[in-house]
Design a protein around this motif. Structure first.
Motif, mmCIF file in Angstrom:
data_model
loop_
_atom_site.group_PDB
_atom_site.id
_atom_site.type_symbol
_atom_site.label_atom_id
_atom_site.label_comp_id
_atom_site.label_asym_id
_atom_site.label_seq_id
_atom_site.Cartn_x
_atom_site.Cartn_y
_atom_site.Cartn_z
ATOM 1 N N ARG A 191 -4.445 4.574 0.730
ATOM 2 C CA ARG A 191 -4.648 5.709 -0.353
ATOM 3 C C ARG A 191 -4.094 7.110 0.344
ATOM 4 N N CYS A 192 -3.754 7.763 -0.676
ATOM 5 C CA CYS A 192 -3.653 9.521 -1.544
ATOM 6 C C CYS A 192 -3.911 10.246 -2.367
ATOM 7 N N ASN B 289 -5.862 7.291 3.470
ATOM 8 C CA ASN B 289 -5.355 7.645 4.879
ATOM 9 C C ASN B 289 -5.825 8.418 5.657
ATOM 10 N N ASN B 290 -5.537 8.778 6.871
ATOM 11 C CA ASN B 290 -6.302 9.249 8.286
ATOM 12 C C ASN B 290 -6.522 10.613 8.018
ATOM 13 N N CYS B 291 -6.380 11.142 7.462
ATOM 14 C CA CYS B 291 -6.594 12.994 6.877
ATOM 15 C C CYS B 291 -7.459 13.021 5.643
ATOM 16 N N ILE B 292 -7.577 11.824 4.854
ATOM 17 C CA ILE B 292 -7.970 11.894 3.625
ATOM 18 C C ILE B 292 -9.835 11.350 4.402
ATOM 19 N N GLN B 293 -9.805 10.858 5.675
ATOM 20 C CA GLN B 293 -10.878 10.691 6.361
ATOM 21 C C GLN B 293 -11.547 11.472 7.012
ATOM 22 N N ASN C 36 0.810 5.538 -2.916
ATOM 23 C CA ASN C 36 0.414 4.343 -1.468
ATOM 24 C C ASN C 36 1.776 5.036 -0.780
ATOM 25 N N SER C 37 1.899 5.875 -0.020
ATOM 26 C CA SER C 37 3.243 5.597 0.585
ATOM 27 C C SER C 37 4.149 5.199 1.476
ATOM 28 N N SER C 38 3.236 4.234 2.065
ATOM 29 C CA SER C 38 4.050 2.691 2.631
ATOM 30 C C SER C 38 4.857 2.262 1.557
ATOM 31 N N VAL C 39 4.475 2.044 0.758
ATOM 32 C CA VAL C 39 4.817 1.091 -0.855
ATOM 33 C C VAL C 39 6.185 1.816 -1.264
#
Length: 416
Positions: free
Chosen positions: A75-76, A111-115, A249-252
């Motif tokens: 999630r972005c 996503n990692n940067c939000i975490q 969702n960048s992957s989707v």
């Protein structure tokens, strides 16, 4: 793939598959169920269709998640309730009308940067020793937004009473440096305060774009690396308003882009055999997420993009400049239902288009757009849908002139 111990106890309020559940199976079953329901509903439309057309000419395809890691960290954009119990701050989410703690200092679906930003914020709030009183006073919720490439992250803090602007700015300036984010925003009724962090601009932002950026409306930069024809890759660059819609969702998004490019290339090959050029009209273009990629794909002689939100129009125009597409891509501010008038206002020489690309909001297309699509010059329509009810309604409306040749379902929000 194992979760970090700090996330293993996290709860996903309102999600259909928790961390201990088989998310791959959940994704496959969800899409299979969706495919069966969509197929039955389309067949029902066919039975009731006054034109007697067969609407669906090919099977509906599904693309569920194949890897455990695809179901997490995607999630972005995430929003949370800010909970305080015995002086300790934590994150929560609303589920069935209740505030439910997520049980961790980060959200595994983000996503990692939000975490990373979540952990930094909650650490500072809980270790501030009252130095962040202006930040915590009347704080109710938070929203985290990142770029697709995860190089930018923005935190918005929401309050239920008016902010003391000067005092909040003083504390927020210190906080944004400690967390290391692009922007920190404070919002209360009628008030919006923006604090800049670091790494706001990338070195590829030139003066043509920088001079048009609004300092009062935070914008983030972004890049995506897209595989084009013959195996070559293109780096697509974006400037986006954080308040406007972007793909969550960048992957989707990459999966959807691959599908769009595949369909467009097949159409182009047939047109090339006939010695014909191709032109595209795109409605609801947003900041140009699809527009820029299609402009770089060397498929179309001209693209006209229509968008009603001025913030997105401005962003799309900057993105056209950033990607050197000013000679072939044109954006116009107009309601999608009035696109014939908008086309006249553009600098494009085309008035008739071969392909219509629509990415409407959940409520779908208006009857006016459907009527214009049927009466227009379009040979193909590409429809990106986030609402099945609206999609079915629009399929029925368009069935007078169009059949569904290719339908693919993606899992936009795994575990939900």
């Amino acid at each position: 793939m194992a979760l970090p111990s700090s996330l293993s106890s996290a709860i996903l309020p309102g999600y259909g598959a928790q961390l201990e559940d088989d998310a791959i199976k959940h994704s496959a079953e969800k899409l299979e169920s969706g495919r069966a329901a969509l197929l039955e509903e389309i067949r029902s439309i066919e039975r009731e269709n006054e034109y007697g057309n067969k609407i669906l000419s090919h099977p509906i395809m599904v693309m569920p998640c194949k890897r455990f890691e695809d179901t997490l960290g995607y999630r972005c954009k995430c929003s949370f309730q800010m909970l305080r119990d015995r002086g300790i701050w934590s994150y929560g989410m609303r589920s069935k009308g209740k505030e439910v703690p997520i049980g961790s200092d980060a959200f595994p679906v983000a996503n990692n940067c939000i975490q990373f930003a979540m952990k930094g914020l909650i650490k500072e709030l809980n270790e501030s020793d009252d130095n962040l009183t202006e930040i915590t006073k009347n704080l109710t919720s938070s929203t985290f937004v990142s770029s697709w490439d995860q190089n930018c992250v923005v935190i918005t803090l929401h309050y239920n009473h008016c902010l003391g602007i000067d005092a909040w700015k003083h504390s927020a300036t210190k906080l944004v440096r400690k967390i290391g984010i692009s922007f920190l925003i404070g919002r209360s009724r009628g008030i919006k305060v923006v604090i800049k962090g670091g790494n706001r601009h990338n070195d590829w932002l030139d003066d043509r774009v920088l001079t048009t950026m609004n300092e009062l409306e935070p914008e983030i930069t972004d890049t995506v690396n897209i595989k084009m024809a013959e195996g070559r890759y293109e780096v697509i660059r974006y400037v986006k308003s954080i308040d406007a819609f972007q793909h969550p969702n960048s992957s989707v998004m990459h999966q959807a882009v691959d599908w769009i490019l595949g369909v467009m290339r097949n159409i182009k090959e047939k047109n090339d055999d006939c010695g014909q050029s191709l032109s595209l009209l795109e409605l609801f273009c947003g900041c140009g997420a699809h527009t820029m990629i299609l402009g770089k794909a060397n498929i179309f002689d001209a693209i006209v993009a229509i968008e009603a939100d001025q913030r997105l129009v401005d962003a799309c125009q900057r993105n056209i400049i950033l990607n050197d597409l000013s000679d072939s891509v044109f954006v116009v501010k107009e309601d999608a239902g009035h696109y014939p008038e908008a086309v006249k206002l553009s600098n494009c020489l085309y008035s008739d288009f071969d392909i219509l690309l629509v990415d409407p909001p959940r409520q779908g297309l208006t009857s006016r757009i459907c009527e214009q699509a049927i009466s227009g010059s379009f040979k193909h329509i590409l429809y990106i849908s986030c609402g099945r009810v609206a999609l079915l309604h629009d399929i029925a409306s368009l069935s007078e002139s169009f059949v569904v040749e290719n339908c693919t379902m993606l899992d936009l929000f795994p575990r939900t």
